[in-house]
Scaffold this active site. Structure first.
Site, PDB file in Angstrom:
ATOM      1  N   TYR A 763      -8.567  -0.985   7.168  1.00  0.00           N
ATOM      2  CA  TYR A 763      -9.453  -1.066   6.012  1.00  0.00           C
ATOM      3  C   TYR A 763      -9.919   0.332   5.610  1.00  0.00           C
ATOM      4  O   TYR A 763     -10.027   0.648   4.424  1.00  0.00           O
ATOM      5  CB  TYR A 763     -10.670  -1.955   6.334  1.00  0.00           C
ATOM      6  N   ASN A 786      -8.398 -11.906  -1.916  1.00  0.00           N
ATOM      7  CA  ASN A 786      -7.028 -12.008  -2.421  1.00  0.00           C
ATOM      8  C   ASN A 786      -6.600 -13.467  -2.491  1.00  0.00           C
ATOM      9  O   ASN A 786      -6.712 -14.204  -1.514  1.00  0.00           O
ATOM     10  CB  ASN A 786      -6.090 -11.227  -1.496  1.00  0.00           C
ATOM     11  N   CYS A 794      -2.189  -8.947   2.319  1.00  0.00           N
ATOM     12  CA  CYS A 794      -3.440  -8.659   3.028  1.00  0.00           C
ATOM     13  C   CYS A 794      -3.285  -8.855   4.534  1.00  0.00           C
ATOM     14  O   CYS A 794      -4.117  -8.373   5.308  1.00  0.00           O
ATOM     15  CB  CYS A 794      -4.583  -9.509   2.482  1.00  0.00           C
ATOM     16  N   HIS A 795      -2.213  -9.543   4.950  1.00  0.00           N
ATOM     17  CA  HIS A 795      -1.979  -9.711   6.389  1.00  0.00           C
ATOM     18  C   HIS A 795      -1.585  -8.394   7.048  1.00  0.00           C
ATOM     19  O   HIS A 795      -1.619  -8.287   8.279  1.00  0.00           O
ATOM     20  CB  HIS A 795      -0.889 -10.757   6.626  1.00  0.00           C
ATOM     21  N   GLU A 821       7.679  -9.456  10.232  1.00  0.00           N
ATOM     22  CA  GLU A 821       8.066  -8.276   9.455  1.00  0.00           C
ATOM     23  C   GLU A 821       8.541  -7.145  10.355  1.00  0.00           C
ATOM     24  O   GLU A 821       9.442  -6.387   9.992  1.00  0.00           O
ATOM     25  CB  GLU A 821       6.896  -7.834   8.575  1.00  0.00           C
TER      26      GLU A 821
END
Length: 825
Positions: A763, A786, A794-795, A821
């Site tokens: 953040y 979001n 946002c993950h 990912e």
């Protein structure tokens, strides 16, 4: 504000004769003669004399080392090391004369930065403070093998540690001068600050070059071409290897008396030089200044230096006020704490049942366990327990108590709370044992705990790895114990947000199931957990026929398909109980399955479909009365009320509205809801997200649009892209988006979209990237707001300390997405 300008000297200034000065010049520069001299500064550490030589236009400095003779050689070597990057005087000669160590150095023009700030506080402050930050960044770029103080050759001869800082500060608190200056109450507060925040003193891993007295009094400035510039950095006798925060602390000690630009420009200069300060750097700076000021105060009786004592009291009181507000309330566990603890962990997606803490409380009341809980401003922050009889065999046999279950909520980590709790537990354990034991997970997400325990002196006992206090054979493939507990609770609760995250094999039946399987739940000890269906198959479990774990999760049942087809064949039909009987379908079953699949009952679905047709008629120019009759309403007012309630707008106003359509999309991690018009995607969320209904309602109100079941090009596009994403074939989404939020929120969401696939940001990093360094909390809020999950990733945003933080779709999904990912990056 004084910048130490009115501090009394603690030692009498050295008096040296002209004859001795002449002798030093002759020894150093045999061809030169002394013309005049002037003492310009001096104290207990050194004496600086400006000397003018015959036939020399520029003066020199004769520097006499009063306390530490090795400092002359340290300064000479540092001048050679930093010559290209930092303005500091050359040292031409070092020698000894009449018992004195001295040096002939270059004379640097200018006035002290302290005098500039005291007499011209606003003149060129931004330029000169920015330059001070850049110079410090150049200094700290030099690193050494270990932390500590240098000998004459810049080798560390006196190592330092975090514990030495804490010990020195506590020793000062017992000094009579400190006690009389602050009193028992303030001394107790300082002790509490050291206990809670001691961990934020710099550690042994910090090995940057530190000036040691980076103070405006030791920085020379001069006006060059109309701008104040730094011409020299003086007095390196306290230089050492350690944390840059030591120099930051010195520079910012009086910052609360200065305009904001003083600190802002200095920090900006540091950043421009590539220095990134740690998250809690302000607390560390307060601690370092507190220690330094206490040490000065403890040197001499207060009556010998009244000005200095007044200044130090004000500075320390400022530090106490700054940190006192953040101190924690630590107490033994009470019954009233249990609901607060459970709620706090539930909010971050951790399963911590009340029964666990009820058991802890009972064990505390029977003297089997001590449980300390921490609250910060009445908000639960964490806890630790101490078991007097450990479950570890090696501990139990030797009567070693065990520190067990240390938990600090993510937002309260790296604030010294864990160290404070450990100190309490260790102190209590010492009442019965000279040794205390502790267990710690071995996976990477226990890394910070592992480092903390090592720093506190804990060492492995060589007994191997255990699970539930039993030895784990080498090569065993395990899911972390904490995850197993979470998975089992998700199985009991049939949590849909764990679909695709794990599968459970049941030893007694030999089958494996989804988390949402409706079969009777096995006992925990009869469960084996797997991350993929393939792993379960390889472990010889067969797929459950009831939940069919090898099919697509949330596959539409035959019953639901049959009812949807019936609605499509006659969308204007108003359904009654006899209609279900004709299809041999139980009405309550239809209601339950539709609710699970679509988030609405079958009757609500059919009604929405009828209203969708009515909407189409009205938009195409048909009369409202015709649409009313076709939808099966005899009463005009009843039709208008139902229409407005379902569609969000009155039928007569429909022609002015944008239509939004919604569809349910099946994914590996569970169903998602997509809302879009014909041009762009407005919302994409997991259907079990908490507060989803409110999100949709806010969207409908902001857009002043009805939302009806249906498909659009953006929904078709995102359905295809999601399937490719979950197969690892797509890394960048192309579906057009409509971002509905404030300018700040949109800026955050656009920054999120720039995070590369498979990477993570904090953040704080997001805040820096959008030019709002201090707005990391606002960034976190925007992250949570979001409405287009996965596509706006946002993950990929985690806490600065590496914790996963929150996620609207559930922490289990966030961990899965990050791992997914990483695998396909």
């Amino acid at each position: 504000m004084t910048f130490k300008n009115n501090w009394e000297k603690t030692d009498q200034q050295l008096q040296i004769s002209g004859h001795t000065i002449q002798a030093m010049v002759e020894l150093s520069l045999p061809e030169k003669k002394l013309a005049s001299y002037e003492v310009i500064s001096g104290g207990c550490a050194n004496l600086n004399i400006k000397i003018n030589l015959v036939n020399e236009q520029k003066p020199f400095i004769l520097r006499i080392y009063v306390r530490d003779k090795a400092a002359a050689y340290r300064e000479q070597k540092l001048a050679q090391l930093l010559k290209e990057a930092v303005p500091l005087p050359d040292i031409y000669f070092i020698g000894d004369c009449e018992g004195y160590r001295y040096a002939i150095t270059e004379y640097m023009s200018g006035m002290s930065l302290r005098d500039l700030l005291l007499n011209h506080p606003h003149e060129s402050m931004q330029n000169v403070m920015g330059e001070a930050g850049q110079i410090l960044s150049a200094i700290q770029s030099h690193e050494f093998s270990t932390s500590g103080f240098f000998d004459a050759d810049l080798k560390v001869s006196h190592p330092t540690s975090r514990q030495s800082y804490i010990t020195e500060a506590r020793d000062c608190l017992t000094h009579p001068t400190v006690v009389t200056q602050f009193g028992k109450e303030n001394i107790a507060t300082i002790e509490a600050i050291l206990t809670q925040y001691g961990l934020l003193f710099p550690g042994e891993d910090q090995t940057h070059l530190v000036h040691g007295d980076y103070d405006p009094a030791n920085i020379l400035v001069d006006k060059i071409e109309g701008q104040w510039k730094i011409t020299a950095l003086l007095d390196w006798e306290f230089a050492h290897s350690g944390s840059t925060l030591c120099d930051v602390a010195n520079m910012l000690r009086y910052a609360h008396h200065m305009p904001p630009i003083f600190e802002d420009a200095f920090l900006q200069g540091l950043r421009q030089g590539g220095v990134i300060l740690p998250e809690n750097w302000r607390v560390s700076v307060h601690l370092l200044n507190l220690l330094s000021l206490l040490q000065v105060l403890a040197r001499r009786p207060a009556e010998e230096r009244p000005n200095q004592c007044v200044d130090i009291r004000e500075l320390i009181n400022h530090i106490i006020l700054s940190l006192k507000e953040t101190l924690c309330d630590v107490r033994f566990l009470q019954q009233r704490d249990i609901p607060l603890i459970v709620a706090a962990f539930t909010d971050i997606g951790w399963n911590k049942p009340a029964s666990l803490y009820q058991k802890y409380l009972e064990e505390q009341e029977t003297a089997q366990r001590c449980v300390w809980v921490v609250f910060k401003k009445d908000v639960f922050a964490g806890y630790v327990t101490l078991k007097w009889q450990s479950g570890y065999v090696s501990f139990n046999k030797r009567g070693i108590p065990e520190i067990s279950d240390l938990n600090i909520l993510p937002q309260f980590r790296k604030q010294g709370i864990a160290s404070q709790l450990l100190e309490l537990a260790e102190t209590e354990a010492q009442k019965k044992s000279t040794i205390v034991g502790i267990g710690v997970g071995l996976s990477a997400d226990y890394g910070e705990a592992q480092k903390l325990y090592v720093k506190r002196g804990y060492i492995p006992d060589g007994k191997g790895i255990t699970y539930k206090y039993e030895t784990v054979p080498f090569g065993t493939d395990m899911i972390k114990a904490e995850n197993k507990n979470d998975y089992y609770q998700a199985l009991i609760d049939k949590k849909t947000d764990y679909e695709g995250v794990f599968y459970v094999g049941v030893k007694t039946t030999g089958v494996f199931c989804r988390p949402t399987c409706s079969a009777r739940k096995p006992k925990f000890e009869n469960c084996e957990f797997f991350e993929t269906a393939q792993q379960a198959l390889l472990a010889s479990f067969r797929p459950c026929k009831r939940c069919n774990p090898l099919s697509h999760p949330n596959h539409v049942s035959e019953l639901v398909q049959k009812l949807v087809e019936s609605v499509e064949n006659n969308p204007s039909k108003r359904w009654k109980d006899k209609d279900f009987q004709e299809l041999s379908i139980d009405a309550s079953t239809a209601r339950r399955q539709f609710k699970k699949r679509f988030g609405m009952t079958f009757v609500e679905y059919a009604r929405a479909r009828r209203m969708g047709l009515a909407m189409k008629q009205i938009r195409e120019g048909d009369a409202v009365i015709n649409a009313q009759l076709d939808a099966g309403y005899e009463s005009g007012s009843g039709f208008r009320d139902a229409f407005s309630r379902i569609m969000g707008t009155a039928p007569a106003l429909l022609g002015q509205s944008k239509i939004l359509k919604t569809a349910w999309l099946d994914t590996k991690l569970g169903p998602m809801i997509a809302i879009a018009d014909e041009d762009a995607l407005f919302l994409l969320e997991f259907i079990d997200r908490r507060g989803l209904e409110r999100e949709i309602e806010r969207l409908r109100k902001k857009m002043k649009s009805p939302i009806i079941p249906g498909m659009t090009d953006p929904i078709r596009s995102i359905e295809t892209e999601l399937a490719e994403y979950f197969e690892g074939k797509l890394q960048e989404f192309k579906t057009p988006l409509f971002l509905l939020g404030s300018p700040f929120q949109k800026g955050v969401w656009e920054e999120l979209q720039s995070i590369p696939f498979g990477e993570r940001r904090s953040y704080a990093q997001i805040a820096r990237n959008i030019g709002r360094d201090s707005a990391y909390r606002a960034v976190a809020n925007a992250n949570g707001a979001n409405q287009i999950a996965i596509v706006i990733p946002c993950h990929r945003v985690i806490n600065t300390n590496g914790d996963f933080g929150g996620y609207g779709g559930g922490i289990a999904r966030k961990k899965w997405l990050i791992a997914h990912e990483k695998e396909y990056k």
